[in-house]
Design a protein around this motif. Sequence first.
Motif, short mmCIF file in Angstrom:
data_model
loop_
_atom_site.label_atom_id
_atom_site.label_comp_id
_atom_site.label_asym_id
_atom_site.label_seq_id
_atom_site.Cartn_x
_atom_site.Cartn_y
_atom_site.Cartn_z
N SER A 174 70.52 46.28 36.90
CA SER A 174 69.13 46.39 37.60
C SER A 174 68.81 46.90 38.82
O SER A 174 67.60 47.15 39.41
N TYR A 233 66.26 49.75 40.06
CA TYR A 233 65.02 49.72 39.56
C TYR A 233 64.08 48.78 40.64
O TYR A 233 64.53 48.02 41.33
N ASP A 281 59.29 49.37 37.16
CA ASP A 281 60.24 49.57 35.93
C ASP A 281 60.38 48.65 34.97
O ASP A 281 61.30 48.60 34.42
N TRP A 282 59.69 47.49 35.02
CA TRP A 282 60.13 46.01 34.40
C TRP A 282 60.32 46.36 32.83
O TRP A 282 61.17 45.75 32.40
N ARG A 310 61.43 48.93 31.13
CA ARG A 310 62.92 49.57 31.10
C ARG A 310 63.79 48.57 31.30
O ARG A 310 64.69 48.54 30.51
N VAL A 311 63.81 47.91 32.39
CA VAL A 311 64.76 46.67 32.71
C VAL A 311 64.87 45.71 31.69
O VAL A 311 65.78 45.19 31.29
N ASN A 338 75.96 54.07 39.78
CA ASN A 338 74.92 53.63 40.85
C ASN A 338 75.36 54.23 42.10
O ASN A 338 74.30 54.92 42.64
N GLY A 357 67.50 59.27 41.11
CA GLY A 357 66.39 58.84 39.93
C GLY A 357 67.05 59.07 38.42
O GLY A 357 66.15 59.26 37.81
N GLN A 390 67.89 56.85 36.43
CA GLN A 390 67.21 56.05 35.44
C GLN A 390 66.16 56.57 34.74
O GLN A 390 65.71 55.66 33.78
N LYS A 391 65.36 57.57 35.10
CA LYS A 391 64.31 57.90 34.64
C LYS A 391 64.76 58.81 33.52
O LYS A 391 64.14 59.02 32.40
N LEU A 404 65.39 42.30 41.65
CA LEU A 404 64.11 43.11 41.72
C LEU A 404 63.12 42.52 42.99
O LEU A 404 62.87 43.50 43.96
N LYS A 442 65.45 52.95 49.32
CA LYS A 442 65.93 52.39 47.98
C LYS A 442 67.21 52.98 47.86
O LYS A 442 68.33 52.23 47.22
#
Length: 196
Positions: free
Chosen positions: A32, A35, A39-40, A42-43, A88, A95, A97-98, A156, A170
Motif C-alpha cells: 500500500s 498509494y 487511490d482507495w 484500487r488499494v 516499489n 507511477g 501502480q496506474k 495511507l 512521494k
Amino acid sequence: MLENIWFNIQYGINHVLDINAYDHVLFLIALSVPYVFKDWKRVLLLVSMFTLGHTLSLVLAVYDIVRIKVSLVEFLIPITILIVAIFNVFTAGKGPQKGNVGVLFISTLFFGLIHGLGFAREFKIMLGDTDNKLVLLVEFALGIEIAQIIIVFIVLFLGYLVQTLFRFSKRDWVMVISAVVVGLVIPMILKSDYLL
C-alpha cells in the motif's frame, strides 16, 4: 451464536495484527505504500485480492486438496514481501501502480495464496471436527479484511502526514519505507529452515 461469529472475526483480526508474526503487516505496508487516499478503491481491491487468495489457500488446505512443506511456505512468504518492496524501490515516483493493473492483481492473489498456506496448519487445528468449515472460513476472512483495511488506512494516513507536513516527496516516502521493509525481511529469509 453472535459470540462465536465475533470470536472468529477477532481471530482473523488478531492473525494479521499479531506482533510476533509481522510478515502479514510488512506485506501490507509494501503493497500500500505507493498509494495515496484518492487511490482507495484500487488499494481496497488489492487488499481484497490478497484476502481472497489467503482464503482460497485455507480452503484447499482444510479440505486436503493441497499439501505443501511448511518450511517452503515460510521461505516463500518473506520472498513475496521482498518482491513487492523491491518492485516499489525500482518504480518509486514512476507511477506504475496506474498501469498494468492485471499483473498487480494476479500477483497479489498469488501472494495471498502463499501467505494463506503458511497459516493452514494452525487454522486446521482451530477448526477441529466442526461441520461449519466454510462459515468459519468466511468469518475468519472477514476479520482478516478488517485488520488489513486498518493497516492500509494507517499506512495511507502516515504517508499523507509525511508528504504534507514534512514535505517528503512521494518517491522518497516509497523508497524509505520499502527499503525498511527489505531490511526487515532479509533476516527472515536468511533464518528460514528451508535454507538451513
